[in-house]
Design a protein around this motif. Structure first.
Motif, PDB file in Angstrom:
ATOM      1  N   ASP A 176      -9.953  -8.612   6.593  1.00  0.00           N
ATOM      2  CA  ASP A 176      -9.102  -7.082   6.255  1.00  0.00           C
ATOM      3  C   ASP A 176      -9.183  -6.148   7.122  1.00  0.00           C
TER       4      ASP A 176
ATOM      5  N   TRP B 141       1.895 -13.592   9.949  1.00  0.00           N
ATOM      6  CA  TRP B 141       1.136 -13.860   8.722  1.00  0.00           C
ATOM      7  C   TRP B 141       1.950 -14.208   7.554  1.00  0.00           C
ATOM      8  N   SER B 142       3.015 -13.425   7.246  1.00  0.00           N
ATOM      9  CA  SER B 142       3.705 -13.779   6.132  1.00  0.00           C
ATOM     10  C   SER B 142       4.446 -14.903   6.319  1.00  0.00           C
ATOM     11  N   ALA B 145       1.958 -17.488   5.491  1.00  0.00           N
ATOM     12  CA  ALA B 145       1.696 -17.226   3.943  1.00  0.00           C
ATOM     13  C   ALA B 145       2.688 -18.334   3.295  1.00  0.00           C
ATOM     14  N   ASP B 161      -3.632 -16.504  -3.658  1.00  0.00           N
ATOM     15  CA  ASP B 161      -2.921 -15.462  -2.923  1.00  0.00           C
ATOM     16  C   ASP B 161      -2.474 -15.922  -1.594  1.00  0.00           C
ATOM     17  N   ASP B 163      -0.908 -14.834   1.084  1.00  0.00           N
ATOM     18  CA  ASP B 163      -1.285 -13.879   2.263  1.00  0.00           C
ATOM     19  C   ASP B 163      -2.761 -13.890   2.392  1.00  0.00           C
ATOM     20  N   ALA B 166      -3.644 -17.042   4.281  1.00  0.00           N
ATOM     21  CA  ALA B 166      -3.191 -17.101   5.663  1.00  0.00           C
ATOM     22  C   ALA B 166      -3.878 -16.259   6.622  1.00  0.00           C
ATOM     23  N   ARG B 167      -4.374 -14.984   6.143  1.00  0.00           N
ATOM     24  CA  ARG B 167      -5.138 -14.455   6.776  1.00  0.00           C
ATOM     25  C   ARG B 167      -6.660 -14.935   7.154  1.00  0.00           C
TER      26      ARG B 167
END
Lengths: 224, 224
Positions: A176, B141-142, B145, B161, B163, B166-167
């Motif tokens: 992040d 990313w989304s 996700a 989560d 998202d 995915a990150r």
DNA sequence: GACGAATTAGACAAGGATGTCTAAAAAATT
DNA sequence: AATTTTTTAGACATCCTTGTCTAATTCGTC
């Protein structure tokens, strides 16, 4: 005749001041875009002094890379020495450790400078970063891997390949921070801490002993 | 009067050729170090033609950023469309997917160029990369996700989560590619594949259904 | 206070890059 | 084939930067 043969103490102060300013300028503008006059101004020094200390733009750049690499490595190992070797609450303590990694190393002044220099010039001056490549990630990762291996041996983690785990830990801690990092933004402590917590939670889902705990619980249930 | 009012077809060919050459040069030398003469030479075009198409070095750079961003996003979504939505062997299929991500996106020509441009100039030209920041990682990313969320809904994964997952997936896929990437080295297919496999294995240790399987087993044992 | 080393300000030449201009050549359109 | 547009090669002025040089000045030491 002072005990140290080094010329003056103001001399080395100016030297460091030049290195700092040069690091900032190279980092902001890149090697080609860096302006020696700007470095001199930012260091509060005459241009000629820059040339007196480091004869050349190339040499100045090399000096900056060496200086930053050294200080960055020192910082990394200083943070590494706070690794939780005997954790009471592994998740909490690893999170605090990851947070220190964020603040002191990845998002710190030296870390950012070094990373940007490598990104911008690594491909063009590979010799300069050879030392970093050898002593930087290599040493830090294997030191971190050793700590993880010890935790695994003590039964706190379930790790096959400690080196891989260490690299993945670093990557997760970075997840992040990467985008803000790219644009020179600095997340506040709360965000850093939340990011560290998310990274550690996932890391422990992968490498924690939950599966064996579940098996243990299973065995207990079966034996009951 | 041809149906399209656009001047020529050789015109746009030269335009693209200039953009390609400029991307390579900006990427190699940085904005300040880039030489318009070199761009022209590399594009096989007179310097004046470069100025005719994109009036300015700044404008040329902006055009390059837009072009690369667009093509890079297209590539990303093209790879994303091969996500295993109905996996028979989740680990194997996710590994192949990660491998495609590596080859087609992260280590691909456009991906590398864009990443380097952002690293080198993102802090200095934030407006230029605003579009990327909005439509690039955000959308990719989304979209990823959403795929993970669907897998979770179908019972293949255990994700709180999507998202974040995915990150973290992207970060894990990058772990072993980062250092070679910095120095312009290209791992071979075998290394890419091994790297993808390691990333997916860890990802599934964290987000696979093992824990719930264990719990299910536990419940069965208890009810027996 | 006197000496030597380091620092400073400014001038300076040399080189390189940007962006403009012109006239000729090439390409495409009608 | 004629015409219009694009491309080309080269010259060109202008600006910026590097790195050197010189003379004056400051700083720390004896």
């Amino acid at each position: 005749m002072s005990p140290d043969r080094f010329p003056l103490r103001g001399h080395t102060a100016k030297r460091q001041s030049i290195l700092d300013a040069a690091a900032a300028v190279f980092c902001r503008e890149g090697f080609a875009g860096a302006n020696i006059d700007l470095v001199a101004a930012e260091a509060g020094v005459a241009r000629q002094t820059v040339y007196n200390h480091h004869g050349d733009k190339e040499k100045l750049f090399a000096a900056v890379v060496n200086d930053i690499t050294e200080r960055c490595n020192a910082r990394a190992f200083s943070v590494l020495s706070t690794f939780p070797d005997n954790p009471k609450d592994l998740e909490a303590e690893l999170t605090v450790f990851a947070m220190r990694l964020n603040k002191g190393f990845i998002m710190g002044r030296e870390g950012r400078f070094l990373a940007k220099l490598i990104h911008a010039e690594g491909e063009r001056h590979p010799e300069l970063f050879e030392a970093w490549r050898r002593d930087g990630p290599g040493r830090v990762w294997s030191a971190l891997a050793a700590r993880f291996a010890r935790l695994a041996f003590a039964g706190h983690l379930d790790i096959d390949d400690p080196d891989l785990a260490a690299r993945q830990f670093m990557a997760l801690v970075n997840v992040d921070l990467h985008i803000p990092w790219l644009f020179g933004e600095t997340p506040n402590d709360e965000e850093l801490s939340a990011s560290a917590a998310r990274a550690v939670r996932t890391f422990l889902r992968a490498y924690g002993r939950k599966r064996e705990d579940a098996n243990a619980t299973l065995e207990e249930a079966q034996s009951a």
